[in-house]
Design a protein around this motif. Structure first.
Motif, PDB file in Angstrom:
ATOM      1  N   VAL A 164      49.172  37.488  45.265  1.00 46.95           N
ATOM      2  CA  VAL A 164      50.672  37.201  45.341  1.00 46.95           C
ATOM      3  C   VAL A 164      51.141  38.077  44.495  1.00 46.95           C
ATOM      4  CG1 VAL A 164      49.713  34.911  44.780  1.00 46.95           C
ATOM      5  CG2 VAL A 164      49.907  36.543  42.683  1.00 46.95           C
ATOM      6  N   GLY A 165      52.474  38.035  44.879  1.00 46.27           N
ATOM      7  CA  GLY A 165      53.531  39.123  44.738  1.00 46.27           C
ATOM      8  C   GLY A 165      53.569  39.827  43.446  1.00 46.27           C
ATOM      9  N   ASN A 166      53.581  38.538  42.769  1.00 43.18           N
ATOM     10  CA  ASN A 166      53.498  38.908  40.926  1.00 43.18           C
ATOM     11  C   ASN A 166      52.940  39.614  39.837  1.00 43.18           C
ATOM     12  OD1 ASN A 166      52.473  36.845  40.919  1.00 43.18           O
ATOM     13  ND2 ASN A 166      54.019  36.240  39.339  1.00 43.18           N
ATOM     14  N   MET A 167      51.790  39.954  41.061  1.00 45.19           N
ATOM     15  CA  MET A 167      49.929  40.973  40.644  1.00 45.19           C
ATOM     16  C   MET A 167      50.155  42.335  40.499  1.00 45.19           C
ATOM     17  SD  MET A 167      48.501  38.066  38.691  1.00 45.19           S
ATOM     18  CE  MET A 167      47.210  39.526  38.453  1.00 45.19           C
ATOM     19  N   PRO A 168      49.697  43.443  40.313  1.00 43.96           N
ATOM     20  CA  PRO A 168      49.589  44.551  39.770  1.00 43.96           C
ATOM     21  C   PRO A 168      49.334  44.899  41.513  1.00 43.96           C
ATOM     22  CG  PRO A 168      49.037  44.538  37.916  1.00 43.96           C
ATOM     23  CD  PRO A 168      49.215  43.333  38.841  1.00 43.96           C
ATOM     24  N   LYS A 169      49.918  45.785  42.546  1.00 48.90           N
ATOM     25  CA  LYS A 169      49.983  46.435  43.371  1.00 48.90           C
ATOM     26  C   LYS A 169      48.212  46.895  43.753  1.00 48.90           C
ATOM     27  CE  LYS A 169      51.469  49.947  46.802  1.00 48.90           C
ATOM     28  NZ  LYS A 169      50.118  50.786  47.059  1.00 48.90           N
ATOM     29  N   GLY A 170      47.265  46.421  44.355  1.00 53.22           N
ATOM     30  CA  GLY A 170      45.589  46.989  44.516  1.00 53.22           C
ATOM     31  C   GLY A 170      44.903  45.708  43.859  1.00 53.22           C
ATOM     32  N   TYR A 171      45.605  44.890  42.895  1.00 60.44           N
ATOM     33  CA  TYR A 171      44.991  43.706  42.654  1.00 60.44           C
ATOM     34  C   TYR A 171      44.024  42.850  43.604  1.00 60.44           C
ATOM     35  CZ  TYR A 171      43.586  39.725  40.237  1.00 60.44           C
ATOM     36  OH  TYR A 171      43.056  38.668  38.871  1.00 60.44           O
ATOM     37  N   MET A 172      44.189  42.836  44.205  1.00 60.43           N
ATOM     38  CA  MET A 172      43.499  42.070  45.553  1.00 60.43           C
ATOM     39  C   MET A 172      42.501  42.642  46.536  1.00 60.43           C
ATOM     40  SD  MET A 172      44.924  40.910  49.355  1.00 60.43           S
ATOM     41  CE  MET A 172      44.187  40.687  50.361  1.00 60.43           C
ATOM     42  N   ASN A 173      42.617  43.784  45.982  1.00 59.40           N
ATOM     43  CA  ASN A 173      40.668  44.276  46.105  1.00 59.40           C
ATOM     44  C   ASN A 173      40.260  44.531  45.133  1.00 59.40           C
ATOM     45  OD1 ASN A 173      41.949  44.810  48.851  1.00 59.40           O
ATOM     46  ND2 ASN A 173      43.200  46.318  48.560  1.00 59.40           N
ATOM     47  N   THR A 174      40.042  43.882  43.803  1.00 54.71           N
ATOM     48  CA  THR A 174      39.281  43.817  42.316  1.00 54.71           C
ATOM     49  C   THR A 174      38.288  43.715  42.852  1.00 54.71           C
ATOM     50  OG1 THR A 174      41.328  43.404  41.443  1.00 54.71           O
ATOM     51  CG2 THR A 174      39.251  43.831  40.296  1.00 54.71           C
ATOM     52  N   ASP A 175      36.890  44.066  42.214  1.00 58.12           N
ATOM     53  CA  ASP A 175      35.262  44.082  42.499  1.00 58.12           C
ATOM     54  C   ASP A 175      35.459  43.701  41.250  1.00 58.12           C
ATOM     55  OD1 ASP A 175      33.378  44.367  42.876  1.00 58.12           O
ATOM     56  OD2 ASP A 175      32.344  46.517  42.849  1.00 58.12           O
ATOM     57  N   VAL A 231      41.731  33.516  24.077  1.00 57.67           N
ATOM     58  CA  VAL A 231      43.696  34.353  23.173  1.00 57.67           C
ATOM     59  C   VAL A 231      43.734  35.036  24.268  1.00 57.67           C
ATOM     60  CG1 VAL A 231      43.251  37.251  23.278  1.00 57.67           C
ATOM     61  CG2 VAL A 231      41.153  35.592  21.610  1.00 57.67           C
ATOM     62  N   ARG A 232      45.454  35.444  24.612  1.00 58.60           N
ATOM     63  CA  ARG A 232      46.530  35.462  24.779  1.00 58.60           C
ATOM     64  C   ARG A 232      46.788  37.052  24.798  1.00 58.60           C
ATOM     65  NH1 ARG A 232      51.165  31.491  26.922  1.00 58.60           N
ATOM     66  NH2 ARG A 232      50.067  30.529  27.477  1.00 58.60           N
ATOM     67  N   ILE A 233      46.545  37.508  25.996  1.00 62.26           N
ATOM     68  CA  ILE A 233      47.452  39.234  26.427  1.00 62.26           C
ATOM     69  C   ILE A 233      48.033  39.760  27.638  1.00 62.26           C
ATOM     70  CG2 ILE A 233      45.689  40.548  25.203  1.00 62.26           C
ATOM     71  CD1 ILE A 233      44.386  41.112  27.674  1.00 62.26           C
ATOM     72  N   PRO A 234      49.097  39.777  27.497  1.00 60.87           N
ATOM     73  CA  PRO A 234      49.942  40.524  28.794  1.00 60.87           C
ATOM     74  C   PRO A 234      49.475  41.166  30.006  1.00 60.87           C
ATOM     75  CG  PRO A 234      50.874  41.545  27.409  1.00 60.87           C
ATOM     76  CD  PRO A 234      49.758  40.652  26.353  1.00 60.87           C
ATOM     77  N   THR A 235      50.106  40.534  30.609  1.00 58.41           N
ATOM     78  CA  THR A 235      49.282  41.258  31.616  1.00 58.41           C
ATOM     79  C   THR A 235      49.344  43.096  32.545  1.00 58.41           C
ATOM     80  OG1 THR A 235      49.229  39.519  33.208  1.00 58.41           O
ATOM     81  CG2 THR A 235      48.760  40.889  34.486  1.00 58.41           C
ATOM     82  N   PRO A 236      48.481  43.616  32.330  1.00 60.69           N
ATOM     83  CA  PRO A 236      49.148  44.727  32.588  1.00 60.69           C
ATOM     84  C   PRO A 236      49.915  44.823  33.878  1.00 60.69           C
ATOM     85  CG  PRO A 236      46.754  44.723  31.692  1.00 60.69           C
ATOM     86  CD  PRO A 236      47.109  43.492  31.861  1.00 60.69           C
ATOM     87  N   LYS A 237      50.567  45.926  33.886  1.00 56.26           N
ATOM     88  CA  LYS A 237      51.293  46.320  35.344  1.00 56.26           C
ATOM     89  C   LYS A 237      50.538  47.249  36.456  1.00 56.26           C
ATOM     90  CE  LYS A 237      55.102  43.614  34.044  1.00 56.26           C
ATOM     91  NZ  LYS A 237      54.615  42.591  34.613  1.00 56.26           N
ATOM     92  N   ASP A 238      50.280  47.898  35.507  1.00 56.27           N
ATOM     93  CA  ASP A 238      49.075  49.059  36.665  1.00 56.27           C
ATOM     94  C   ASP A 238      47.561  48.378  36.391  1.00 56.27           C
ATOM     95  OD1 ASP A 238      48.820  51.431  37.291  1.00 56.27           O
ATOM     96  OD2 ASP A 238      46.993  51.424  36.037  1.00 56.27           O
ATOM     97  N   ASN A 239      47.366  48.416  38.061  1.00 60.39           N
ATOM     98  CA  ASN A 239      45.625  47.690  38.411  1.00 60.39           C
ATOM     99  C   ASN A 239      44.741  48.333  37.516  1.00 60.39           C
ATOM    100  OD1 ASN A 239      44.474  45.705  39.969  1.00 60.39           O
ATOM    101  ND2 ASN A 239      43.310  46.924  41.000  1.00 60.39           N
ATOM    102  N   GLN A 240      44.541  49.622  37.346  1.00 66.36           N
ATOM    103  CA  GLN A 240      43.765  49.858  36.712  1.00 66.36           C
ATOM    104  C   GLN A 240      43.169  49.716  35.506  1.00 66.36           C
ATOM    105  OE1 GLN A 240      41.046  52.012  38.439  1.00 66.36           O
ATOM    106  NE2 GLN A 240      40.029  51.601  36.376  1.00 66.36           N
TER     107      GLN A 240
END
Ligand SMILES: [Zn+2]
Length: 297
Positions: free
Chosen positions: A81-92, A33-42
């Motif tokens: 990476v630059g094209n992920m939402p801000k804060g994504y890198m700290n995702t638990d 299943v494919r869904i668009p990546t939300p722009k907001d990290n939450q």
């Protein structure tokens, strides 16, 4: 009897998230299943969590392939990476479920899938070049994924050009990524057409119409793609280079293989399209997760 048999696998990129139930042998139990990546990290996290809740009773674990560099223990991202939402890198990611969660870089995951079940099956040394918005690289060296000291090995950020012409998303100038990605094809088109309102899509369309400007832009781009592959092949000496990504669909693989082989100083290699295609990363991360969790169980 192994304990971890069914996984919910995610392939998380800057524009889309794909997911599917995958068994420990790498079979998809239903189409992805494919869904668009939300722009907001939450929102992104909540979206993942909702999918997990839907499937949680059916699964033994979660296997994630993601953009960004992943640590050696496959638990979290260490550089984003630059094209992920801000804060994504700290995702638990462990907060998604009580079930164990495995995380791997998307190019590494696709490489592992292609190595075990796809185009690179039966080889011991292979390389994957994923051409999308950016360029993802992954290497199998003597039957193992190249991880490097931190887990982040295999990034397409090395200079191929000393002109200080193009600024790369990583902050450096003239990296391979900014000459061999889809973004790069768009930049080549802008230079050739002499306009800044053309993109890689115009080149692909123009190639079908035999537009000479499109052909020129494509030729410049393709020779940069080949140059990087040849240089990497000289270092890693792979039996096969697997090309992956939507932009590779219209490339002439026989011609590319000849061009690479003309430029390398090692023995000739094979160049093939990814066999598992869009499922490669889902399959690869699941196979790696199943191996790790069943070994530890
Ligand atoms: Zn770079």
């Amino acid at each position: 009897m192994q304990k971890f048999n069914t996984f919910l696998a995610f392939d998380i990129g800057g524009t889309k998230i794909a997911y599917a139930l995958v068994d420990a042998k790498g079979n998809l139990l239903a189409e992805q299943v494919r869904i668009p990546t939300p722009k907001d990290n939450q929102v992104l996290f909540d979206t993942l969590k909702n999918v997990v809740q839907k499937f949680e009773s059916q699964i033994d674990g979660i296997a994630i392939a993601t953009a960004g560099e992943v640590n050696k223990d496959n638990t979290h991202i260490i550089a984003s990476v630059g094209n992920m939402p801000k804060g994504y890198m700290n995702t638990d990611f462990t907060a998604l479920s009580d079930k164990p969660v495995y995380v791997e870089n998307d190019a590494n995951a696709a490489m592992w899938g292609e190595y075990l079940l796809g185009a690179a099956k039966g080889t011991e040394n292979a390389m994957l070049v994923a051409i999308g918005t950016g360029v993802g690289l992954a290497f199998i060296v003597n039957g193992k994924i190249l991880k490097g000291k931190s887990g982040a090995g295999g990034e397409a950020h090395f200079s191929v050009n000393r002109e200080k012409k193009r600024h790369c998303s990583c902050g450096l100038w003239d990296c391979y990524e900014i000459y061999a990605s889809g973004t790069a094809l768009g930049l080549d088109a802008q230079e050739v057409y002499g306009r800044d309102d053309v993109s890689s899509h115009d080149v692909i369309k123009g190639l079908k119409e035999k537009n000479p400007l499109a052909e020129k832009a494509y030729h410049i781009w393709e020779s940069d793609v080949v140059r990087g592959i040849a240089g990497l092949a000289n270092i890693f000496d792979p039996e096969i280079v697997v090309l992956f990504g939507s932009l590779t669909a219209f490339m002439d693989f026989d011609k590319l293989q000849d061009e690479v082989n003309q430029q390398i100083v090692t023995m000739p290699l094979k160049l093939k399209h990814a066999q598992l295609d869009n499922n490669a990363a889902l399959v690869g991360t699941t196979l790696a997760a199943a191996e790790k969790f069943n070994k530890d169980a």
